[in-house]
Design an enzyme around this catalytic site. Sequence first.
Site, PDB file in Angstrom:
ATOM      1  N   HIS A 170      -1.397  -1.847  13.882  1.00 59.19           N
ATOM      2  CA  HIS A 170      -2.732  -2.432  14.009  1.00 59.19           C
ATOM      3  C   HIS A 170      -2.740  -3.313  15.252  1.00 59.19           C
ATOM      4  O   HIS A 170      -1.751  -4.007  15.534  1.00 59.19           O
ATOM      5  CB  HIS A 170      -3.090  -3.290  12.795  1.00 59.19           C
ATOM      6  CG  HIS A 170      -3.195  -2.512  11.523  1.00 59.19           C
ATOM      7  ND1 HIS A 170      -3.958  -1.378  11.396  1.00 59.19           N
ATOM      8  CD2 HIS A 170      -2.634  -2.719  10.308  1.00 59.19           C
ATOM      9  CE1 HIS A 170      -3.869  -0.916  10.168  1.00 59.19           C
ATOM     10  NE2 HIS A 170      -3.061  -1.715   9.480  1.00 59.19           N
ATOM     11  N   ARG A 172       0.853  -1.196   0.000  1.00 57.92           N
ATOM     12  CA  ARG A 172       0.000   0.000   0.000  1.00 57.92           C
ATOM     13  C   ARG A 172       0.885   1.241   0.000  1.00 57.92           C
ATOM     14  O   ARG A 172       2.089   1.190   0.192  1.00 57.92           O
ATOM     15  CB  ARG A 172      -0.894   0.016   1.240  1.00 57.92           C
ATOM     16  CG  ARG A 172      -0.134   0.025   2.550  1.00 57.92           C
ATOM     17  CD  ARG A 172      -0.986   0.412   3.733  1.00 57.92           C
ATOM     18  NE  ARG A 172      -0.290   0.226   4.997  1.00 57.92           N
ATOM     19  CZ  ARG A 172       0.594   1.062   5.499  1.00 57.92           C
ATOM     20  NH1 ARG A 172       0.922   2.161   4.836  1.00 57.92           N
ATOM     21  NH2 ARG A 172       1.182   0.817   6.659  1.00 57.92           N
ATOM     22  N   GLY A 173       0.250   2.403  -0.185  1.00 54.87           N
ATOM     23  CA  GLY A 173       0.950   3.655  -0.042  1.00 54.87           C
ATOM     24  C   GLY A 173       1.089   4.016   1.428  1.00 54.87           C
ATOM     25  O   GLY A 173       0.753   3.253   2.324  1.00 54.87           O
ATOM     26  N   CYS A 176       2.914   6.924  10.943  1.00 60.52           N
ATOM     27  CA  CYS A 176       2.700   7.468   9.599  1.00 60.52           C
ATOM     28  C   CYS A 176       3.792   8.444   9.185  1.00 60.52           C
ATOM     29  O   CYS A 176       3.608   9.269   8.290  1.00 60.52           O
ATOM     30  CB  CYS A 176       1.323   8.134   9.490  1.00 60.52           C
ATOM     31  SG  CYS A 176      -0.033   6.995   9.838  1.00 60.52           S
ATOM     32  N   GLY A 196      -6.911  -0.110   3.267  1.00 61.19           N
ATOM     33  CA  GLY A 196      -8.036   0.714   3.670  1.00 61.19           C
ATOM     34  C   GLY A 196      -7.760   1.605   4.854  1.00 61.19           C
ATOM     35  O   GLY A 196      -6.867   2.450   4.815  1.00 61.19           O
ATOM     36  N   PHE A 197      -8.505   1.402   5.956  1.00 63.35           N
ATOM     37  CA  PHE A 197      -8.456   2.352   7.066  1.00 63.35           C
ATOM     38  C   PHE A 197      -8.393   1.625   8.396  1.00 63.35           C
ATOM     39  O   PHE A 197      -8.706   0.430   8.496  1.00 63.35           O
ATOM     40  CB  PHE A 197      -9.701   3.249   7.052  1.00 63.35           C
ATOM     41  CG  PHE A 197     -10.996   2.509   7.280  1.00 63.35           C
ATOM     42  CD1 PHE A 197     -11.475   2.293   8.572  1.00 63.35           C
ATOM     43  CD2 PHE A 197     -11.739   2.022   6.216  1.00 63.35           C
ATOM     44  CE1 PHE A 197     -12.660   1.591   8.790  1.00 63.35           C
ATOM     45  CE2 PHE A 197     -12.916   1.328   6.422  1.00 63.35           C
ATOM     46  CZ  PHE A 197     -13.382   1.112   7.717  1.00 63.35           C
ATOM     47  N   ILE A 226       4.608   3.868   7.908  1.00 62.94           N
ATOM     48  CA  ILE A 226       4.423   2.799   8.880  1.00 62.94           C
ATOM     49  C   ILE A 226       3.243   3.092   9.794  1.00 62.94           C
ATOM     50  O   ILE A 226       2.951   4.251  10.110  1.00 62.94           O
ATOM     51  CB  ILE A 226       5.710   2.591   9.721  1.00 62.94           C
ATOM     52  CG1 ILE A 226       5.623   1.294  10.530  1.00 62.94           C
ATOM     53  CG2 ILE A 226       6.000   3.787  10.605  1.00 62.94           C
ATOM     54  CD1 ILE A 226       6.955   0.827  11.080  1.00 62.94           C
TER      55      ILE A 226
END
Length: 242
Positions: free
Chosen positions: A79, A72-73, A178, A160-161, A76
């Site tokens: 989760h 993904r774009g 991020c 996704g999110f 880091i």
Amino acid sequence: MDELSFRTVGFGADAVDYVVAWELQRELHAEVSAGADGTVLLLEHPPVFTAGKRTEPHERPADDIPVIDVDRGGKITFHGPGQLVGYPIVRLADHVFVVDYVRRVEEALIHTCAELGVTTARVPGRSGVWVAADERPGGRPERKVAAIGVRVSRGVTMHGFAINCDVDLAWYDRFVPCGISDAGVTSLSAELGRDVTVPEVAPIVERHLRKLLAWAPYERTPDYPAKPEPGRSVPLVGLASR
């Protein structure tokens, strides 16, 4: 318009290993690319760090915590338990470009937070959903409550999110979330002063995503002031191109 289905893959004790969920995404992506209707996976993961394509070495955890490099774009992220993760595997409408798709997901999460009593917005130049900085002296900085990182291939989305419900925020002390070092991370529970669980948030997210991913026009909520990521002068979103 395709029929959009939602699948709860596993919450709590049934949290889904990241690699298992990634493989499920690939399978669904192939099916949707071949003409099947879209599916949104909703789940929790056991604790895991994942690094998008723009992750730099200094942004990784300082200790020996494993990091999974993904396609993904973005950079880091973490989760783990107490975080609702959503993976929409959907075909973009012809008039919907990748950035518009990301904005629609953000909008659904902004409305979710508002329904729960937390005011949030986008920060142009930084993907995700943010709580404004406290204006009083010594107040908390601008802080992210939901992260977004996507990949679009053959016109179909992946990844996704993640929205922080009652996640242990201490995890975010181990790395640069991020890649943004001048802001904080928060959760719905921290903002509201009560326990906001993943099962409470999931149906609210589903309701707003159904509306926004129907691709109809919508009125965007106002943004906070633009703030590019440190070291960059142009706006970016957490995505990988088609």
